[in-house]
Design an enzyme around this catalytic site. Structure first.
Site, short mmCIF file in Angstrom:
data_model
loop_
_atom_site.label_atom_id
_atom_site.label_comp_id
_atom_site.label_asym_id
_atom_site.label_seq_id
_atom_site.Cartn_x
_atom_site.Cartn_y
_atom_site.Cartn_z
N GLU A 52 0.55 -1.29 0.22
CA GLU A 52 -0.44 0.05 0.15
C GLU A 52 0.78 1.39 0.26
O GLU A 52 1.70 1.08 1.13
CB GLU A 52 -1.06 -0.07 1.07
CG GLU A 52 -1.87 1.16 1.08
CD GLU A 52 -2.72 1.24 2.93
OE1 GLU A 52 -3.92 1.77 2.77
OE2 GLU A 52 -2.11 0.63 3.54
N LYS A 121 -9.10 2.70 -2.44
CA LYS A 121 -9.49 2.19 -1.02
C LYS A 121 -10.56 2.58 -0.55
O LYS A 121 -10.82 3.71 -0.33
CB LYS A 121 -8.13 2.31 -0.46
CG LYS A 121 -8.13 1.62 1.55
CD LYS A 121 -7.42 2.20 2.22
CE LYS A 121 -7.12 1.24 3.71
NZ LYS A 121 -5.80 1.80 4.85
N CYS A 177 -5.55 -3.12 2.04
CA CYS A 177 -5.35 -2.88 3.98
C CYS A 177 -6.93 -3.27 4.16
O CYS A 177 -6.87 -4.75 4.34
CB CYS A 177 -4.35 -1.87 4.07
SG CYS A 177 -3.68 -1.98 6.03
N ARG A 210 -0.04 -9.46 15.16
CA ARG A 210 -0.23 -8.51 14.40
C ARG A 210 -0.55 -9.65 13.21
O ARG A 210 -1.25 -9.51 12.21
CB ARG A 210 -0.22 -7.17 14.44
CG ARG A 210 -1.65 -6.63 13.19
CD ARG A 210 -1.34 -5.26 12.56
NE ARG A 210 -1.95 -4.66 13.75
CZ ARG A 210 -1.67 -3.48 14.58
NH1 ARG A 210 -1.40 -2.27 13.18
NH2 ARG A 210 -2.48 -2.15 14.95
N ASP A 370 -5.61 -54.16 5.87
CA ASP A 370 -6.76 -54.07 5.52
C ASP A 370 -7.85 -54.53 6.78
O ASP A 370 -8.28 -54.21 7.26
CB ASP A 370 -7.70 -54.20 4.49
CG ASP A 370 -7.06 -53.18 3.47
OD1 ASP A 370 -6.20 -52.13 3.52
OD2 ASP A 370 -7.21 -53.35 2.32
N TRP A 488 -10.71 -53.64 -7.24
CA TRP A 488 -10.31 -54.60 -6.79
C TRP A 488 -10.89 -55.75 -5.87
O TRP A 488 -10.45 -55.26 -4.77
CB TRP A 488 -8.74 -54.25 -6.12
CG TRP A 488 -7.71 -55.38 -6.41
CD1 TRP A 488 -7.40 -56.28 -5.15
CD2 TRP A 488 -7.45 -56.53 -7.48
NE1 TRP A 488 -6.73 -56.86 -5.19
CE2 TRP A 488 -6.65 -57.31 -6.47
CE3 TRP A 488 -7.75 -56.62 -8.76
CZ2 TRP A 488 -5.45 -57.46 -8.05
CZ3 TRP A 488 -6.86 -57.38 -9.46
CH2 TRP A 488 -5.67 -58.29 -8.76
#
Length: 677
Positions: A52, A121, A177, A210, A370, A488
């Site tokens: 910015e 903005k 922003c 922040r 399995d 399968w």
């Protein structure tokens, strides 16, 4: 366009750039921006965002109202626009610009020697350390206007989208922003209007915590908007009269962090990533509520088009591709996934038994992965229901090719878990059946065809169902998601069928990690864990065809392909509906180098493999034929079982609904046309 170009597969390279700021010196800032823009062009970046007010510096306070400074800003834009004429990259640069009677905090979108548009903005912070309302006018409500900057006219307003004519899905939306820090953001409207790549130019001085907040907002915006989100905050060189700056850069896609830069870097940086425009388009198409939300809005946008002219050659691939998309390579994520997957399976079985009043379960245990995993799911469910482990009626049923190792492991596991167990040898009954139907094996001939195999698989399931009738239990299925995808499994009276299949939503490549997690988290006693470790070390085999002493046992993967490749193919087919050519491209980047990228924790070194494009193409063709043209009838009749992975399930009542008699021609055609042999 080359198969190896990212732009041939729906990707676009984006960059979040930070230059060293020169306070109130637009000429010096312009020089730094031009240098970074050139570097982005050299890296074939499609879109690059700068912080910015980067052309003037963000923290210049009342200097921004001085005509000499604003004149210098307009002069500073000129060399950037001029330099862009030779660059592929769309540049998005922050600058204070005059329009009408006011000054606006703007993003200038520059490409190929022109200013495509200027976005002001909307939301100006005027609280705590911020005082933007003193200097700037809000862009709220400005639509359909034009601005003159240094003799150049451009579209001006908050109603601008920037769309590439020659890169499908690349549409850019810009917010600045504070626009990100409000309940209903401009990015949301831009995304609903079609923006796939959202840009945020940010000043954002740094205070403790922040950076986490920024990351949260960026991630959530990209997830909610089903978009890429490219963020760049002011860094070194900004005025530190009262504030400090960390130059945070990040790129998110659909809630996933693709790249982030170094914070507090003394100097400029360019953070790049390749965003998947196809993925975003598919997600928006699939998630109908996204478009439902769009139709509730009345805002209209101007679409400004441009020709990117992306490179046709291989420019590399700046994106992490997991070899195992069902299995994260990050240890903590994998642990969390295993915890959730195991408990989803257990909870599903607990509810089914509670709802039906069932006190016993019947399960066949082969000693393979399995059935082993299904058994330890059943054991935990029985424990949670307060029932004795003897209520698990476990059977091992050796056939003509059952190996001594698998049988030993099966017996050891059943005993260690304190189940009721029994060995039922099916060979006599199988021989009689083969003889009755006139099969050559019934006459003593060594014919090991599909009938020979399925007689064994069918008998095992038949026994289990009759045992369930006899003892008042339900049959627990053990077949996994990968086997269902490839067909399968033996249909009907075979391993395709059960009363409830706890493994139906679990891919083969995840099961070994689930068993490792069960061991590591000490769900069971040490003797159980030792047997589980032994089972993990064995090769995957159906053990239906006899082999001579010294020969390798029948290999599933030799017939249908490596499960690690087929699970990769399954994930991107089921979850995103990608073209086979794109799946092959991703697979190549995931699997071409054993040393490249990360492997899941505890993955054995001797099992780490690489694959060439020819191998990837071959097994992908096998997958496409089996998945689209062969196996759906088995999935259409699959028993109940819980969805486990976000990658999807194959239940005809859930994620995947398809005709049983469809063609694979469209998928095979894409493979043939677009993937070199």
């Amino acid at each position: 366009m080359s198969f190896h170009s990212i732009y041939a597969h729906g990707f676009a390279r984006v960059a979040a750039c930070v230059t060293t700021s020169h306070v109130a010196d637009p000429a010096a800032n312009a020089t730094a921006i031009v240098a970074a823009a050139g570097a982005c062009h050299e890296q074939s970046v499609a879109v690059a965002v700068f912080p910015e007010l980067c052309l003037s510096g963000y923290a210049i306070e009342d200097l921004v109202m001085q005509d000499p400074l604003l004149d210098a800003v307009e002069r500073g834009l000129a060399p950037i626009v001029e330099a862009s004429s030779a660059l592929m990259t769309v540049l998005i640069v922050g600058a204070p610009l005059r329009h009408g009677a006011r000054v606006y905090n703007c993003a200038a979108v520059i490409h190929r020697g022109s200013i495509l548009g200027v976005v002001p903005k909307t939301y100006l912070p005027t609280y705590r350390e911020f005082y933007e309302g003193r200097h700037f006018a809000s862009g709220a409500g400005i639509v359909g206007e034009e601005i003159t900057v240094g003799g150049l006219r451009a579209a001006f307003g908050v109603d601008l989208l920037f769309a590439a004519e020659d890169v499908t899905g690349l549409t850019i939306g810009v917010e600045i922003c504070e626009d990100m820090w409000i309940p209903v953001t401009p990015a949301s409207e831009l995304a609903l209007a079609g923006a796939s790549v959202l840009i945020n130019l940010s000043g954002s001085p740094i205070t403790i915590g922040r950076a986490r907040s920024r990351a949260l907002f960026c991630q959530s915006t990209s997830a909610r908007c089903l978009a890429a989100y490219v963020y760049s905050a002011a860094g070194a060189g900004e005025s530190t009269t009262d504030l400090a700056w960390d130059g945070q850069t990040s790129i998110y896609e659909n809630g996933v962090l693709l790249a982030e830069g170094e914070r507090f870097r003394q100097g400029g940086q360019i953070t790049t990533a390749d965003v998947d425009l196809d993925l975003l388009r598919q997600e928006r198409s699939l998630m109908g509520t996204f478009d439902d939300n769009r139709r509730q809005r009345e805002a209209s946008f101007r679409k400004i088009t441009f020709a990117l002219k992306p490179p046709v050659a291989d420019i590399g691939f700046l994106r992490k591709v997991e070899r195992f998309p069902f299995v994260p390579s990050d240890e903590h994520l994998l642990e969390q996934d295993c915890y959730e997957a195991y408990n989803i399976q257990v909870a599903g079985l607990v509810q089914r038994m509670r709802a039906t009043g069932t006190k016993r379960v019947v399960i066949g245990v082969s000693g393979g992965l399995d059935s082993t995993h299904a058994l330890i799911v059943a054991a935990k469910a029985i424990d949670l229901l307060g029932l004795p482990r003897e209520n698990i009626l476990a059977y091992t049923m050796p056939g003509f090719a059952t190996g001594s190792e698998s049988k030993t492991n099966a017996l050891a596991l059943m005993k260690a878990l304190q189940t009721s167990w029994q060995e039922l040898d099916i060979r006599t009954t199988a021989t009689q059946m083969l003889k009755d139907i006139g099969h050559p094996f019934g006459k003593g001939e060594k014919v090991y065809d599909i009938t020979f195999e399925n007689v064994q698989a069918g008998l095992r399931t038949d026994y289990l169902f009759r045992l369930a009738n006899h003892h008042g239990g339900i049959v627990i299925g053990t077949g996994d998601l990968s086997e269902l995808a490839l067909g399968w499994c033996t249909y009907g009276v075979g391993d395709q069928m059960a009363h409830y299949n706890v493994n139906a939503g679990v891919p083969k490549t995840l099961i070994q990690h689930l068993i490792r997690w069960v061991i590591a988290s000490k769900q069971f006693t040490d003797d159980v864990n030792r047997t589980l470790a032994s089972i993990l070390a064995a090769e995957i085999s159906p053990e239906l065809v006899p082999v001579k002493p010294g020969e390798k046992p029948q290999s599933t993967e030799a017939a249908i392909g490596p499960y690690e490749l087929q699970d990769f193919n399954l994930y991107y087919t089921l979850r995103y509906g990608f073209r086979p050519s794109k799946i092959a491209f991703l697979s190549l980047h995931a699997w071409k180098d054993v040393a490249g990228g990360e492997w899941p924790p505890a993955f054995q070194n001797d099992r780490r493999r690489a694959y060439a494009l020819a191998d990837i193409r071959h097994w992908l063709e096998v997958f496409l034929r089996r998945f689209f043209a062969f196996s759906q009838f088995k999935r259409s009749a699959m028993p109940n079982g819980p969805k486990v992975s976000a990658g999807g399930s194959l239940s005809p009542r859930g994620d995947w609904r398809a005709p049983s008699d469809s063609s694979a021609a469209a998928w095979l055609d894409d493979l043939a046309r677009n993937v070199p042999k």
